[in-house]
Scaffold this active site. Sequence first.
Site, PDB file in Angstrom:
ATOM      1  N   ALA A 123       0.891  -1.200  -0.032  1.00  0.00           N
ATOM      2  CA  ALA A 123      -0.069   0.005  -0.029  1.00  0.00           C
ATOM      3  C   ALA A 123       1.003   1.291  -0.126  1.00  0.00           C
ATOM      4  O   ALA A 123       1.295   1.872   1.134  1.00  0.00           O
ATOM      5  CB  ALA A 123      -0.929   0.042   1.225  1.00  0.00           C
ATOM      6  N   PRO A 127      -4.731   8.593  -3.210  1.00  0.00           N
ATOM      7  CA  PRO A 127      -5.666   9.216  -4.308  1.00  0.00           C
ATOM      8  C   PRO A 127      -5.020  10.377  -4.952  1.00  0.00           C
ATOM      9  O   PRO A 127      -5.192  10.784  -5.922  1.00  0.00           O
ATOM     10  CB  PRO A 127      -6.784   9.744  -3.505  1.00  0.00           C
ATOM     11  N   ASP A 239      12.564  -2.340  -7.218  1.00  0.00           N
ATOM     12  CA  ASP A 239      13.428  -2.624  -8.022  1.00  0.00           C
ATOM     13  C   ASP A 239      13.071  -4.457  -8.257  1.00  0.00           C
ATOM     14  O   ASP A 239      13.468  -4.532  -9.560  1.00  0.00           O
ATOM     15  CB  ASP A 239      14.932  -2.529  -7.416  1.00  0.00           C
ATOM     16  N   ARG A 267      -4.974 -19.413 -41.441  1.00  0.00           N
ATOM     17  CA  ARG A 267      -5.673 -18.456 -42.094  1.00  0.00           C
ATOM     18  C   ARG A 267      -5.154 -18.203 -43.544  1.00  0.00           C
ATOM     19  O   ARG A 267      -4.068 -17.861 -43.805  1.00  0.00           O
ATOM     20  CB  ARG A 267      -5.521 -17.169 -41.485  1.00  0.00           C
ATOM     21  N   GLN A 349      -3.356  -7.109 -35.462  1.00  0.00           N
ATOM     22  CA  GLN A 349      -3.326  -7.094 -36.877  1.00  0.00           C
ATOM     23  C   GLN A 349      -3.329  -8.352 -37.498  1.00  0.00           C
ATOM     24  O   GLN A 349      -3.696  -8.483 -38.520  1.00  0.00           O
ATOM     25  CB  GLN A 349      -1.991  -5.964 -37.107  1.00  0.00           C
ATOM     26  N   GLU A 376       3.992  -0.766 -10.873  1.00  0.00           N
ATOM     27  CA  GLU A 376       5.645  -0.860 -10.603  1.00  0.00           C
ATOM     28  C   GLU A 376       6.204   0.261 -11.036  1.00  0.00           C
ATOM     29  O   GLU A 376       7.564   0.196 -11.363  1.00  0.00           O
ATOM     30  CB  GLU A 376       6.034  -2.103 -11.162  1.00  0.00           C
ATOM     31  N   GLY A 377       5.479   1.340 -11.312  1.00  0.00           N
ATOM     32  CA  GLY A 377       6.185   2.700 -11.918  1.00  0.00           C
ATOM     33  C   GLY A 377       5.994   2.780 -13.362  1.00  0.00           C
ATOM     34  O   GLY A 377       6.303   1.877 -14.290  1.00  0.00           O
ATOM     35  N   THR A 378       5.381   4.070 -13.978  1.00  0.00           N
ATOM     36  CA  THR A 378       5.065   4.171 -15.377  1.00  0.00           C
ATOM     37  C   THR A 378       6.366   4.083 -16.183  1.00  0.00           C
ATOM     38  O   THR A 378       7.366   4.182 -15.573  1.00  0.00           O
ATOM     39  CB  THR A 378       4.588   5.578 -15.278  1.00  0.00           C
TER      40      THR A 378
END
Length: 395
Positions: A123, A127, A239, A267, A349, A376-378
Amino acid sequence: MALDPETFDALIEAVRRFVAERLRPLEAQVEADDAVPEAIVAEMRALGLFGLSIAEDYGGLGLTMAEEARVAIEFGRTTPAFRSTFGTNVGIGSQGLVMAGSEAQKAEWLPGIARGEIITSFALTEPDVGSDSGSVKARAVKDGDIYRLTGTKRFITNADKADLFTVMARTGDDPGARGVSAFLVPRDLPGVSIGTPEKKMGQRGAKVADVIFDDVAVPAANRLGAEGEGFRIAMRVLDRGRLHIAAVCVGVAERLIADCVAYAGERRQFGKPIAEHQLIQAMIADSKTEALAARALVLDTAAKKDALEQRAVRGTDLPARGEDVVLESAAAKYFASEMVGRVADRAVQVFGGAGYITDHGIERLYRDVRLFRIYEGTSQIQQLVIARETMKRGG
């Protein structure tokens, strides 16, 4: 300590069969029900998955980071909700305790975590606090032999089922990260409540929700490390967590590539399988090349992390500048999470219209993998970490 090769190979084979025979047939059900069946959770416990990263002394399997990454790759070949079921116990939910806990804390909690009887959660996010994780507003005020914890945490994975939270809260007047401390907070303490799980774009079956702490009396004995060490602990946990998520991304990409190859062989357009058309081959080639690069980066970084930890155990010389995996973990997470997004896009695609409907599961995985570039971090935070560490090391 690593498992002997024969034991580890047996574990990987058991996980591979479990994913193929038990989990993949249930993917559509998990998507529809937004829940992982309890029978599957019980099987995960029996396989020891909740204790992958916990030392054998506490009832876990004690895998190295390289071994854990290999297991995570295998679980990437099915819907991420299954891995998330035990993932917080293996990663961010338990690693603060593993890294910074006292022997008494470890003895109290780790055996139950390893058995999957105690579900953990991490946690940190709030917000008003996301990427700026050193600015947490939740407060823990010392009152004798307890801390009174108040605040709200947001987007907390496994919050709905967690028994134990690792919570970051402000304990002093020091600004920014220096004022943050870490606490083990059992769910059953008075004042802890859980919000309604969020409805998400993807990764259905893996629940996230708010966790509200209303004047919760947390024993001082539940603090991890010293006051003010919480942010450092959180970053060390992340990390390792970033490497784990990067490995999952590799597994998802490998699954998508295999699905594309199988579909392209069946296909037919213009009188032949679409696999024989060069533009389809180009998308498969690009995807395979990127997946191989991500796999190599993840496993190399995991091996480096293990080697550094062994040096620390042996008490050899302190690491020189650059002898950590902060940069490499961020790079692995950044590259692998962006890579799997590109692979998923190409998969849609390759499948064409069939990739846009639910029958083949490609659209589901396309939605699922989008989250990897955020938690986990952008990706943008990873870029900042990579640039900062590169400049610290002189390029």
